[in-house]
Design a protein around this motif. Structure first.
Motif, PDB file in Angstrom:
ATOM      1  N   ALA A 161       0.851  -1.255  -0.080  1.00 53.27           N
ATOM      2  CA  ALA A 161       0.171   0.336  -0.075  1.00 53.27           C
ATOM      3  C   ALA A 161       1.103   1.763  -0.135  1.00 53.27           C
ATOM      4  N   ILE A 162       0.364   2.420  -0.895  1.00 53.74           N
ATOM      5  CA  ILE A 162       0.863   3.250  -1.256  1.00 53.74           C
ATOM      6  C   ILE A 162       0.223   4.637  -0.374  1.00 53.74           C
ATOM      7  N   TYR A 163       0.954   5.556   0.465  1.00 56.93           N
ATOM      8  CA  TYR A 163      -0.375   7.099   0.738  1.00 56.93           C
ATOM      9  C   TYR A 163       0.745   7.992   0.258  1.00 56.93           C
ATOM     10  N   ASP A 164       0.365   8.876  -0.206  1.00 59.08           N
ATOM     11  CA  ASP A 164       0.307  10.099  -0.476  1.00 59.08           C
ATOM     12  C   ASP A 164       0.675  10.680   0.841  1.00 59.08           C
ATOM     13  N   ARG A 165       1.624  12.579   0.631  1.00 56.26           N
ATOM     14  CA  ARG A 165       2.035  13.813   1.717  1.00 56.26           C
ATOM     15  C   ARG A 165       0.702  13.862   2.806  1.00 56.26           C
ATOM     16  N   PHE A 166      -0.649  13.563   2.148  1.00 55.25           N
ATOM     17  CA  PHE A 166      -1.901  13.578   3.141  1.00 55.25           C
ATOM     18  C   PHE A 166      -2.943  12.642   3.302  1.00 55.25           C
ATOM     19  N   GLY A 167      -1.935  11.540   3.359  1.00 53.50           N
ATOM     20  CA  GLY A 167      -1.778   9.794   4.339  1.00 53.50           C
ATOM     21  C   GLY A 167      -3.532   9.202   3.504  1.00 53.50           C
ATOM     22  N   ARG A 168      -3.242   9.867   2.362  1.00 42.34           N
ATOM     23  CA  ARG A 168      -4.534   9.149   1.274  1.00 42.34           C
ATOM     24  C   ARG A 168      -3.868   8.251   0.429  1.00 42.34           C
ATOM     25  N   LEU A 169      -5.060   7.174   0.010  1.00 41.04           N
ATOM     26  CA  LEU A 169      -3.834   5.346  -0.077  1.00 41.04           C
ATOM     27  C   LEU A 169      -4.175   6.291  -1.972  1.00 41.04           C
ATOM     28  N   MET A 170      -2.876   5.690  -2.549  1.00 43.55           N
ATOM     29  CA  MET A 170      -3.406   5.805  -3.592  1.00 43.55           C
ATOM     30  C   MET A 170      -3.048   4.721  -4.282  1.00 43.55           C
ATOM     31  N   LEU A 171      -2.202   3.533  -4.154  1.00 42.78           N
ATOM     32  CA  LEU A 171      -2.431   2.184  -4.748  1.00 42.78           C
ATOM     33  C   LEU A 171      -2.109   1.200  -3.687  1.00 42.78           C
ATOM     34  N   GLY A 172      -2.529  -0.003  -3.739  1.00 45.68           N
ATOM     35  CA  GLY A 172      -2.914  -0.618  -2.981  1.00 45.68           C
ATOM     36  C   GLY A 172      -4.274  -0.984  -2.093  1.00 45.68           C
ATOM     37  N   ASP A 173      -3.142  -1.846  -1.047  1.00 47.71           N
ATOM     38  CA  ASP A 173      -4.049  -2.363   0.200  1.00 47.71           C
ATOM     39  C   ASP A 173      -3.478  -3.053   1.271  1.00 47.71           C
ATOM     40  N   GLU A 174      -3.126  -2.378   2.161  1.00 53.11           N
ATOM     41  CA  GLU A 174      -2.453  -3.264   2.795  1.00 53.11           C
ATOM     42  C   GLU A 174      -3.765  -4.567   4.251  1.00 53.11           C
ATOM     43  N   ASN A 175      -4.816  -4.983   3.521  1.00 57.22           N
ATOM     44  CA  ASN A 175      -5.610  -5.964   3.959  1.00 57.22           C
ATOM     45  C   ASN A 175      -5.351  -7.131   2.858  1.00 57.22           C
ATOM     46  N   GLU A 176      -5.170  -6.968   1.679  1.00 54.31           N
ATOM     47  CA  GLU A 176      -5.701  -7.532   0.536  1.00 54.31           C
ATOM     48  C   GLU A 176      -4.206  -7.980  -0.378  1.00 54.31           C
ATOM     49  N   PRO A 177      -4.223  -9.630   0.179  1.00 52.31           N
ATOM     50  CA  PRO A 177      -2.902  -9.989  -0.395  1.00 52.31           C
ATOM     51  C   PRO A 177      -3.190  -9.937  -1.573  1.00 52.31           C
ATOM     52  N   ARG A 178      -1.760  -9.688  -2.445  1.00 55.46           N
ATOM     53  CA  ARG A 178      -1.584 -10.373  -3.941  1.00 55.46           C
ATOM     54  C   ARG A 178      -1.139 -10.816  -4.306  1.00 55.46           C
ATOM     55  N   ASP A 179      -1.015 -11.654  -5.531  1.00 56.99           N
ATOM     56  CA  ASP A 179       0.018 -12.684  -6.079  1.00 56.99           C
ATOM     57  C   ASP A 179       0.490 -11.492  -6.765  1.00 56.99           C
ATOM     58  N   ALA A 180       2.196 -12.522  -6.334  1.00 62.88           N
ATOM     59  CA  ALA A 180       3.039 -11.640  -7.662  1.00 62.88           C
ATOM     60  C   ALA A 180       4.316 -12.704  -8.355  1.00 62.88           C
ATOM     61  N   LEU A 181       4.469 -12.406  -9.522  1.00 74.23           N
ATOM     62  CA  LEU A 181       5.453 -13.231 -10.203  1.00 74.23           C
ATOM     63  C   LEU A 181       6.398 -12.753 -10.517  1.00 74.23           C
ATOM     64  N   GLU A 182       7.724 -11.909 -10.280  1.00 73.45           N
ATOM     65  CA  GLU A 182       9.150 -11.167 -10.527  1.00 73.45           C
ATOM     66  C   GLU A 182       9.830 -12.211 -11.430  1.00 73.45           C
ATOM     67  N   TYR A 183      10.661 -11.551 -12.115  1.00 72.07           N
ATOM     68  CA  TYR A 183      12.189 -12.080 -12.362  1.00 72.07           C
ATOM     69  C   TYR A 183      12.943 -10.726 -11.766  1.00 72.07           C
ATOM     70  N   VAL A 184      14.003 -11.376 -11.516  1.00 73.61           N
ATOM     71  CA  VAL A 184      14.702 -10.590 -10.801  1.00 73.61           C
ATOM     72  C   VAL A 184      15.971 -10.935 -11.010  1.00 73.61           C
ATOM     73  N   VAL A 185      17.046  -9.581 -10.888  1.00 78.07           N
ATOM     74  CA  VAL A 185      18.054  -9.879 -11.687  1.00 78.07           C
ATOM     75  C   VAL A 185      19.427  -9.305 -10.691  1.00 78.07           C
ATOM     76  N   PHE A 186      20.465 -10.169 -10.275  1.00 77.42           N
ATOM     77  CA  PHE A 186      21.494 -10.097  -8.726  1.00 77.42           C
ATOM     78  C   PHE A 186      22.762 -10.332 -10.319  1.00 77.42           C
ATOM     79  N   GLU A 187      23.367  -8.629  -8.773  1.00 76.74           N
ATOM     80  CA  GLU A 187      24.618  -9.161  -9.293  1.00 76.74           C
ATOM     81  C   GLU A 187      25.601  -8.990  -8.710  1.00 76.74           C
ATOM     82  N   ARG A 188      27.161  -9.245  -8.458  1.00 76.01           N
ATOM     83  CA  ARG A 188      28.311  -9.154  -8.085  1.00 76.01           C
ATOM     84  C   ARG A 188      29.575  -8.875  -9.024  1.00 76.01           C
ATOM     85  N   HIS A 189      30.010  -8.109  -8.777  1.00 77.92           N
ATOM     86  CA  HIS A 189      31.301  -7.230  -9.017  1.00 77.92           C
ATOM     87  C   HIS A 189      32.380  -9.010  -8.909  1.00 77.92           C
TER      88      HIS A 189
END
Length: 312
Positions: free
Chosen positions: A229-257
């Motif tokens: 959940a993302i709230y703006d500077r006035f405390g109003r909800l902008m995106l998502g919901d803290e009480n609603e779980p969602r599934d996420a499928l992501e392809y994350v890249v990790f790097e090392r020197h």
């Protein structure tokens, strides 16, 4: 015969006497004071060189005159900063198959995806061998669990605005993308569970700047459940919901020197497939315009009609 011989000896004796007197005169210090101290020698013949026009010396420095007049001159930097701690992008990014996490492996389309992944794994195996040469502890079985911990810690540090911790967990290329636009916002994020165990699907070992300066890039497939959940500077909800779980499928890249003996695996970026569904629109906080009053007029709430904001 004696007379001619005496005639020849007389001039010769006079010459020898004259030379001897000259040598004595040169050795005499009184005579040396009167000798000239400047000896003329022949030097190299010099041709006539015309005088050059000193145009460069008389050029006007317009920038200096502008600064003296109080005009601010914008300084231009032509050089580009290079950071060798990480690469500037993702080399040979992984292309996720369409319908991933929706098609079963037993179906016809699922088997096609599996065969294509096996064909692409040849280059990944070569890259994994190079990574193991510099990191003997690297293993495709143990690395996903460690990478998942790094991902959770990085997201938690982002929600808490812990910059020092975030710099240790993400690369210099990934940090601006994560922080951009979050200055006046409040982020609530929580990891709930893994729907599928994370696994390595792609690996590359490119070099940069010079040959042998290797970097390891490993793409991890993560399928998990979260609440965000993302709230703006006035405390109003902008995106998502803290009480609603969602599934996420992501392809994350990790790097090392790999050439750095003190290097660690860090979050480098994400791969968003072309077939991914669009993100939910952000709920923006809008100001309802009121009546335009003149300085001597007062606002009357009863006379003003309440207008509703139009959806964006």
């Amino acid at each position: 015969m004696a007379a001619p011989m005496t005639r020849l000896r007389a001039p010769f004796q006079r010459l020898m006497c004259h030379c001897f007197q000259r040598e004595q005169a040169l050795l005499d210090p009184a005579v040396q004071c009167h000798l000239p101290s400047l000896i003329l020698l022949r030097t190299k013949k010099r041709y006539y060189v015309p005088k050059t026009d000193d145009a460069k010396k008389h050029t006007v420095d317009y920038e200096a005159r502008a600064r003296a007049a109080g005009i601010v001159v914008q300084q231009e930097y032509m050089e580009r900063a290079i950071n060798i701690a990480c690469t500037a992008g993702i080399f040979d990014p992984y292309i996720p198959p369409e319908g991933d996490a929706r098609l079963s492996k037993l179906s016809k389309e699922g088997l096609k995806q599996r065969t294509e992944q096996l064909k692409q794994s040849a280059a990944s195996q070569l890259a994994i061998r190079k990574i193991r040469e510099h990191d003997p502890k690297f293993s495709t079985k143990e690395f996903p669990d460690r990478a998942l911990e790094i991902f959770i810690e990085a997201q938690t540090a982002l929600a808490q605005f812990n910059k020092e911790r975030l710099h240790k967990l993400v690369t210099e290329r990934c940090y601006p993308d994560m922080v951009r636009g979050n200055r006046y916002k409040t982020i609530r994020w929580q990891f709930l569970e893994s729907l599928e165990p994370p696994r390595v699907v792609h690996a590359r070992c490119p070099d940069m700047v010079s040959k042998g300066n290797l970097y390891g890039q490993v793409t991890l497939r993560m399928h998990y459940k979260q609440t965000v959940a993302i709230y703006d500077r006035f405390g109003r909800l902008m995106l998502g919901d803290e009480n609603e779980p969602r599934d996420a499928l992501e392809y994350v890249v990790f790097e090392r020197h790999l050439k750095n003996p003190y290097g660690t695996w860090r979050l480098h970026g994400k791969i968003i497939p072309s077939w991914a569904p669009p993100k939910d629109p952000i709920i923006k906080t809008l100001m309802i315009p009121g009546p335009q009053l003149k300085p001597w007029e007062e606002f009357n709430s009863h006379e003003h009609e309440k207008s509703t904001a139009k959806a964006v």
